[in-house]
Design an enzyme around this catalytic site. Structure first.
Site, PDB file in Angstrom:
ATOM      1  N   GLU A  43       4.183  -2.909  11.353  1.00  0.00           N
ATOM      2  CA  GLU A  43       5.573  -2.672  11.779  1.00  0.00           C
ATOM      3  C   GLU A  43       6.485  -2.273  10.622  1.00  0.00           C
ATOM      4  OE1 GLU A  43       4.312  -5.454  11.033  1.00  0.00           O
ATOM      5  OE2 GLU A  43       5.734  -7.074  10.679  1.00  0.00           O
ATOM      6  N   HIS A  71       0.990  -5.558   7.669  1.00  0.00           N
ATOM      7  CA  HIS A  71       2.119  -5.384   8.587  1.00  0.00           C
ATOM      8  C   HIS A  71       2.327  -3.933   9.028  1.00  0.00           C
ATOM      9  CE1 HIS A  71       4.111  -9.396   8.245  1.00  0.00           C
ATOM     10  NE2 HIS A  71       3.307  -9.459   7.197  1.00  0.00           N
ATOM     11  N   CYS A 128       0.000 -10.949  10.773  1.00  0.00           N
ATOM     12  CA  CYS A 128       0.224 -11.932   9.708  1.00  0.00           C
ATOM     13  C   CYS A 128       0.317 -13.352  10.284  1.00  0.00           C
ATOM     14  CB  CYS A 128       1.454 -11.540   8.894  1.00  0.00           C
ATOM     15  SG  CYS A 128       1.575 -12.415   7.334  1.00  0.00           S
TER      16      CYS A 128
END
Lengths: 83, 231
Positions: B196, B194, B85
């Site tokens: 994560e 994302h 990002c």
């Protein structure tokens, strides 16, 4: 305060969503003569004394390398302004 | 296996990235934007967020940070670097990846669980996938529209440098549905969504199996651990 003015615009062939949204709002409020809006940035670099030629050159470099991103923007003006 | 996570002023997902690295089996190491040292890490993650409040252009000021000078140099020598990002924006502003990221086509910030297709598995961060795998990970951005010149797009498509493409919905107007890229060497990867945030059952996107059970992002972090060991 003497300044160098840097003006940066989104590239001509690139969609400028901000400008488009403003243009739509203007059209809605009756400003039919305005066919498009493009929004860029004015950046002022302030100096204690009138910038020298080499400082202007340096500002041009900063404008190209850091203040704008050549993929999406064009530097349209780098000039000295007194006031 | 030490993986550095850089914190810039305005980084938001640095701790989530560190947690993802830990869950994948690595050791996260905090790196600070103002330090030029990257502490002998084996790989680096540039996390999401709004570094420097997105001033000037997203990622532009972070790209000038002392830590980036070293990361750019080491990336040139093959250090695996992942930009998520805002981290992806920092990578394009650092010229480690080509093109640029602009405001989403429809002006809105978009937050959704996003389906992606893995297009290239010859990179440090995608080697754990099979080409064509479909994964779902969260996406949340306001300026995620990928753009590049026709010439760059041709090069990216021709050389297979697109790692992830948006499936079903193109959330931000990205050209060619590009969600993520790699460099020629394959050590640098950037993506808008994302990974994560999809690493632990109970906290990920919904999957056909159960609510919030999606952990598709974990494989990105496992990939780099594997590629660093085999290197």
């Amino acid at each position: 305060m003497p300044k160098i003015i840097v003006q940066v615009m989104p590239k001509q062939d690139l969609l400028d969503p901000q400008g488009k949204a403003v243009a739509r709002a203007l059209e809605r409020s009756g400003h039919k003569a305005i066919s498009a809006v493009r929004i860029g940035k004015r950046i002022e670099l302030h100096y204690a004394t009138t910038p020298t030629d080499s400082q202007l050159q340096e500002a041009r470099k900063i404008a190209e390398s850091f203040l704008s991103n050549g993929v999406i923007e064009d530097v349209v003006e780098v000039s000295i302004e007194q006031d | 296996m030490k993986i550095g996570v850089v914190t810039f002023p305005g980084s938001l997902d640095d701790r989530d990235a560190a947690r993802a690295i830990r869950l994948a089996g690595g050791e996260p190491i905090s790196l600070w934007h103002a330090d030029s040292s990257i502490k002998k890490v084996d790989a680096v993650v540039l996390p999401g967020g709004f570094s420097y409040g997105d001033y000037l252009r997203c990622g532009a000021i972070a790209a000038q940070a002392p830590v980036m000078k070293n990361i750019i140099k080491k990336a040139g020598e093959g250090l695996p670097v992942l930009g998520i990002c805002n981290g992806f924006q920092i990578l394009v502003e650092s010229h480690l990846l080509p093109g640029g990221l602009i405001r989403n086509e429809k002006q809105h910030f978009v937050c959704r669980d996003q389906k992606l297709r893995v297009e290239n598995v010859d990179s440090a961060w995608t080697s754990g996938f099979q080409k064509g795998d479909e994964i779902t990970i969260p996406l949340k951005n306001g300026e995620g529209g990928y753009i590049a010149t026709d010439e760059t797009l041709k090069m990216l498509e021709g050389e297979g440098l697109i790692t992830f493409r948006y499936l079903e919905v193109n959330p931000n107007g990205s050209m060619n549905d590009i969600a993520g890229l790699r460099n020629e060497r394959g050590n640098v990867v950037g993506l808008m969504p994302h990974p994560e945030h999809a690493v632990e059952p109970g906290f990920g996107p919904d999957s056909p199996v159960a609510m919030r059970s999606g952990v598709d992002g974990l494989r990105i972090f496992q990939s780099v651990l594997r590629s660093v060991i085999s290197a």
